[in-house]
Design a protein around this motif. Structure first.
Motif, PDB file in Angstrom:
ATOM      1  N   GLY A  52       0.828  -1.199   0.000  1.00  0.00           N
ATOM      2  CA  GLY A  52       0.000   0.000   0.000  1.00  0.00           C
ATOM      3  C   GLY A  52       0.863   1.249   0.000  1.00  0.00           C
ATOM      4  O   GLY A  52       1.694   1.436   0.885  1.00  0.00           O
ATOM      5  N   ALA A  53       0.663   2.099  -1.003  1.00  0.00           N
ATOM      6  CA  ALA A  53       1.439   3.343  -1.094  1.00  0.00           C
ATOM      7  C   ALA A  53       0.868   4.196  -2.207  1.00  0.00           C
ATOM      8  O   ALA A  53       0.145   3.705  -3.077  1.00  0.00           O
ATOM      9  CB  ALA A  53       2.916   3.047  -1.369  1.00  0.00           C
ATOM     10  N   ALA A  54       1.188   5.489  -2.189  1.00  0.00           N
ATOM     11  CA  ALA A  54       0.768   6.445  -3.222  1.00  0.00           C
ATOM     12  C   ALA A  54      -0.743   6.442  -3.405  1.00  0.00           C
ATOM     13  O   ALA A  54      -1.247   6.656  -4.499  1.00  0.00           O
ATOM     14  CB  ALA A  54       1.468   6.138  -4.548  1.00  0.00           C
ATOM     15  N   GLY A  55      -1.478   6.183  -2.310  1.00  0.00           N
ATOM     16  CA  GLY A  55      -2.930   6.248  -2.358  1.00  0.00           C
ATOM     17  C   GLY A  55      -3.586   5.065  -3.023  1.00  0.00           C
ATOM     18  O   GLY A  55      -4.786   5.099  -3.295  1.00  0.00           O
ATOM     19  N   THR A  56      -2.831   3.999  -3.286  1.00  0.00           N
ATOM     20  CA  THR A  56      -3.401   2.840  -3.954  1.00  0.00           C
ATOM     21  C   THR A  56      -2.682   1.583  -3.476  1.00  0.00           C
ATOM     22  O   THR A  56      -1.931   1.610  -2.493  1.00  0.00           O
ATOM     23  CB  THR A  56      -3.292   2.975  -5.477  1.00  0.00           C
ATOM     24  OG1 THR A  56      -4.009   1.908  -6.097  1.00  0.00           O
ATOM     25  CG2 THR A  56      -1.848   2.968  -5.945  1.00  0.00           C
ATOM     26  N   THR A  57      -2.927   0.470  -4.156  1.00  0.00           N
ATOM     27  CA  THR A  57      -2.257  -0.792  -3.838  1.00  0.00           C
ATOM     28  C   THR A  57      -1.430  -1.237  -5.031  1.00  0.00           C
ATOM     29  O   THR A  57      -1.937  -1.315  -6.149  1.00  0.00           O
ATOM     30  CB  THR A  57      -3.275  -1.890  -3.484  1.00  0.00           C
ATOM     31  OG1 THR A  57      -4.071  -1.464  -2.370  1.00  0.00           O
ATOM     32  CG2 THR A  57      -2.562  -3.191  -3.131  1.00  0.00           C
ATOM     33  N   VAL A  58      -0.173  -1.492  -4.793  1.00  0.00           N
ATOM     34  CA  VAL A  58       0.713  -2.050  -5.806  1.00  0.00           C
ATOM     35  C   VAL A  58       0.943  -3.511  -5.443  1.00  0.00           C
ATOM     36  O   VAL A  58       1.437  -3.824  -4.357  1.00  0.00           O
ATOM     37  CB  VAL A  58       2.053  -1.296  -5.854  1.00  0.00           C
ATOM     38  CG1 VAL A  58       3.002  -1.960  -6.844  1.00  0.00           C
ATOM     39  CG2 VAL A  58       1.821   0.162  -6.237  1.00  0.00           C
ATOM     40  N   ARG A  59       0.570  -4.407  -6.356  1.00  0.00           N
ATOM     41  CA  ARG A  59       0.781  -5.840  -6.151  1.00  0.00           C
ATOM     42  C   ARG A  59       1.888  -6.305  -7.094  1.00  0.00           C
ATOM     43  O   ARG A  59       1.886  -5.946  -8.261  1.00  0.00           O
ATOM     44  CB  ARG A  59      -0.512  -6.607  -6.383  1.00  0.00           C
ATOM     45  CG  ARG A  59      -1.590  -6.313  -5.338  1.00  0.00           C
ATOM     46  CD  ARG A  59      -2.853  -7.137  -5.578  1.00  0.00           C
ATOM     47  NE  ARG A  59      -3.759  -7.056  -4.455  1.00  0.00           N
ATOM     48  CZ  ARG A  59      -4.662  -6.086  -4.274  1.00  0.00           C
ATOM     49  NH1 ARG A  59      -4.771  -5.137  -5.177  1.00  0.00           N
ATOM     50  NH2 ARG A  59      -5.444  -6.082  -3.209  1.00  0.00           N
TER      51      ARG A  59
END
Length: 297
Positions: A52-59
């Motif tokens: 979770g970062a930059a206001g979103t989710t990076v998978r």
């Protein structure tokens, strides 16, 4: 670019009626018809690590280089920044009301292609989320460009603009700062000087899932069409076109003729633009060649 196919209609399809159709929002740009690939994709993404970062989710695949992940997060933050984002030149405050997309970072291109339906020239795509190869061999600059390119698709879709495709791809390439098309081995510059895909066909052409030859031609012509518009109307004109499309005030098929010319006049203006553009591009190189020749004497 010899023998580039020239679709004759704005709503382009192949015999199966699928290859060129717009597929925004379809998982992996595949639709539901390929149940096996959809299942494989679901299983693979279930193994990805969530960040979770930059206001979103990076998978991401567990083997993606941490340097790549840090760069993806950095670009996502820069895109949303009021002071750093080139995207704000066109979209302005619209960015603030659109939540950022989820991002999936694959180990490499092959892993991404195995569970999607994009052509083999792609290293990223957008289907409601951003998908990209995290192979560090692409280079940091290409990674940055890919994130920005797919983010532009996200913003346009968020504004309700699914077409024209030339605007999607041209604007994405322009704001990402891409210049891969200058590679002489691709033959794109020479091709566009002599011919072009029909402008009306560029409204609905969906190059992501087309064969690579058509895709490269469509991407490059989209970029040139966007630059033609920018040359005639500037930042404000491009932003006004986006607003008009988002509000439903302009039909996507009429977007390119919104430059103020149509028919034979549009073809003439297009040819003059290309001639001027390439002259401006070629003259500095010609001066370098002449200087080198003088130094050899």
């Amino acid at each position: 670019m010899p023998n580039v196919p020239e679709p004759a209609a704005a709503e382009i399809t192949d015999r199966a009626g699928r290859r060129f159709q717009v597929r925004w929002g379809e998982s992996g740009l595949c639709g539901l018809g390929d149940a096996r690939r959809v299942a494989q994709r679901h299983a693979l993404l279930g193994t990805f690590v969530a960040l979770g970062a930059a206001g979103t989710t990076v998978r991401h695949d567990p083997h993606v280089d941490p340097v790549v992940l840090r760069e993806v997060l950095s670009v996502l933050g820069a895109v949303q920044s009021p002071s750093q984002s080139p995207i704000r030149r066109v979209f302005g405050r619209e960015l603030d009301r659109l939540p950022p997309p989820e991002v999936y970072v694959y180990r490499d291109v092959q892993q991404m292609l195995d569970v999607s339906c994009v052509n083999r020239a792609a290293i990223g795509y957008y289907d409601g989320a951003i998908h990209l190869s995290g192979d560090p061999r692409h280079g940091i600059e290409t990674l940055r460009q890919t994130v920005v390119h797919e983010y532009v698709h996200h913003v346009l879709i968020g504004l309700g603009i699914k077409v024209p495709m030339w605007l999607h791809e041209g604007l994405a390439m322009k704001l990402a700062g891409e210049n891969w098309w200058v590679d002489p081995s691709l033959g794109l510059v020479a091709w566009l000087r002599d011919q072009h895909l029909p402008f009306e066909a560029m409204t609905g052409a969906f190059p992501h899932t087309a064969d690579e030859k058509f895709a490269l031609a469509a991407y490059y012509q989209s970029f040139a069409m966007l630059e033609f518009l920018w040359d005639r109307q500037g930042d404000d004109g491009v932003a006004a076109l986006v607003r008009a499309l988002a509000r439903g005030e302009l039909d996507a098929k009429e977007a390119f003729s919104s430059t103020g010319v149509s028919g034979d006049a549009l073809e003439q203006a297009w040819r003059e633009f290309l001639a001027r553009r390439y002259r401006e591009r070629d003259e500095p190189m010609q001066r370098l060649h002449e200087a080198a020749a003088r130094n050899r004497q």
